[in-house]
Design a protein around this motif. Structure first.
Motif, PDB file in Angstrom:
ATOM      1  N   PHE A 164      51.544 -19.234  68.713  1.00 25.30           N
ATOM      2  CA  PHE A 164      51.397 -19.487  70.145  1.00 25.30           C
ATOM      3  C   PHE A 164      51.350 -20.988  70.426  1.00 25.30           C
ATOM      4  O   PHE A 164      52.049 -21.502  71.304  1.00 25.30           O
ATOM      5  CB  PHE A 164      50.132 -18.813  70.690  1.00 25.30           C
ATOM      6  CG  PHE A 164      49.798 -19.227  72.096  1.00 25.30           C
ATOM      7  CD1 PHE A 164      50.495 -18.697  73.175  1.00 25.30           C
ATOM      8  CD2 PHE A 164      48.795 -20.152  72.346  1.00 25.30           C
ATOM      9  CE1 PHE A 164      50.206 -19.100  74.476  1.00 25.30           C
ATOM     10  CE2 PHE A 164      48.498 -20.555  73.640  1.00 25.30           C
ATOM     11  CZ  PHE A 164      49.210 -20.020  74.714  1.00 25.30           C
ATOM     12  N   LEU A 165      50.518 -21.704  69.678  1.00 24.56           N
ATOM     13  CA  LEU A 165      50.306 -23.132  69.941  1.00 24.56           C
ATOM     14  C   LEU A 165      51.522 -23.991  69.603  1.00 24.56           C
ATOM     15  O   LEU A 165      51.858 -24.922  70.334  1.00 24.56           O
ATOM     16  CB  LEU A 165      49.095 -23.639  69.157  1.00 24.56           C
ATOM     17  CG  LEU A 165      47.744 -23.089  69.594  1.00 24.56           C
ATOM     18  CD1 LEU A 165      46.671 -23.408  68.554  1.00 24.56           C
ATOM     19  CD2 LEU A 165      47.345 -23.642  70.960  1.00 24.56           C
ATOM     20  N   MET A 166      52.174 -23.694  68.483  1.00 25.40           N
ATOM     21  CA  MET A 166      53.265 -24.539  67.993  1.00 25.40           C
ATOM     22  C   MET A 166      54.646 -24.020  68.378  1.00 25.40           C
ATOM     23  O   MET A 166      55.626 -24.735  68.259  1.00 25.40           O
ATOM     24  CB  MET A 166      53.190 -24.675  66.467  1.00 25.40           C
ATOM     25  CG  MET A 166      51.939 -25.374  65.979  1.00 25.40           C
ATOM     26  SD  MET A 166      51.858 -27.059  66.616  1.00 25.40           S
ATOM     27  CE  MET A 166      50.155 -27.149  67.084  1.00 25.40           C
ATOM     28  N   GLY A 167      54.725 -22.752  68.811  1.00 25.18           N
ATOM     29  CA  GLY A 167      56.015 -22.180  69.176  1.00 25.18           C
ATOM     30  C   GLY A 167      56.784 -21.709  67.961  1.00 25.18           C
ATOM     31  O   GLY A 167      56.424 -22.002  66.823  1.00 25.18           O
ATOM     32  N   ALA A 168      57.851 -20.994  68.223  1.00 21.21           N
ATOM     33  CA  ALA A 168      58.660 -20.401  67.150  1.00 21.21           C
ATOM     34  C   ALA A 168      59.241 -21.449  66.207  1.00 21.21           C
ATOM     35  O   ALA A 168      59.377 -21.210  65.014  1.00 21.21           O
ATOM     36  CB  ALA A 168      59.792 -19.558  67.752  1.00 21.21           C
TER      37      ALA A 168
END
Length: 150
Positions: A50-54
């Protein structure tokens, strides 16, 4: 930092694998009058996704106003790893991180502060002490402002 009329609401990201503790934390935050969205994650992997993205760049959190509640003892990784990742990324480094854990080892506490934790709270073993610590955090949330991210 100038405060604008269009300030984004702060989203509370709670990384806590113990469902009982998570419910207690949320209940006491609400009891303290905090109505912000709380996004619960039970694993470090889900939280970092969630925080860093895919793509892992952290761009997914650019512009988000986040407050991170972080347990150090997670099933899939340590909270230290998450703290290092969050504070080492240009898009998330200014997001406040409150370490909320049962670990009271002084070296661990110092390491968290050295890595950029904003607050370190040791969960008392007894229910009332823990509930009181969370209520105090709720009051902290109600007066804090988070700096704009880049």
């Amino acid at each position: 930092m100038a405060v604008t009329d269009e300030a984004k609401p702060v989203c509370i990201v709670m990384i806590e694998d113990d469902e009982g503790h998570a419910r207690l934390i949320e209940r006491n935050i609400r009891r303290a009058g905090i109505r912000n969205e709380i996004l619960p994650f039970q694993s470090g992997t889900e939280a970092l996704d969630f925080l860093m993205g895919a793509d892992g760049s952290g761009q997914a959190s650019a512009g988000r106003q986040l407050l991170i509640l972080l347990d150090l003892n997670l099933p899939d990784m340590t909270g230290i790893d998450i703290l290092e990742t969050v504070k080492g990324n240009r898009h998330t480094k200014r997001s406040p991180v409150i370490v909320l854990t049962t670990t009271d080892d002084q070296r661990e506490i110092q390491r968290c502060y050295d890595l950029g934790a904003n607050v370190y709270v040791t969960k008392p073993v007894n229910y009332e002490g823990f509930a009181n610590a969370i209520r105090q955090l709720g009051l902290f949330f109600s007066v804090m402002q988070i700096p704009e991210t880049e």
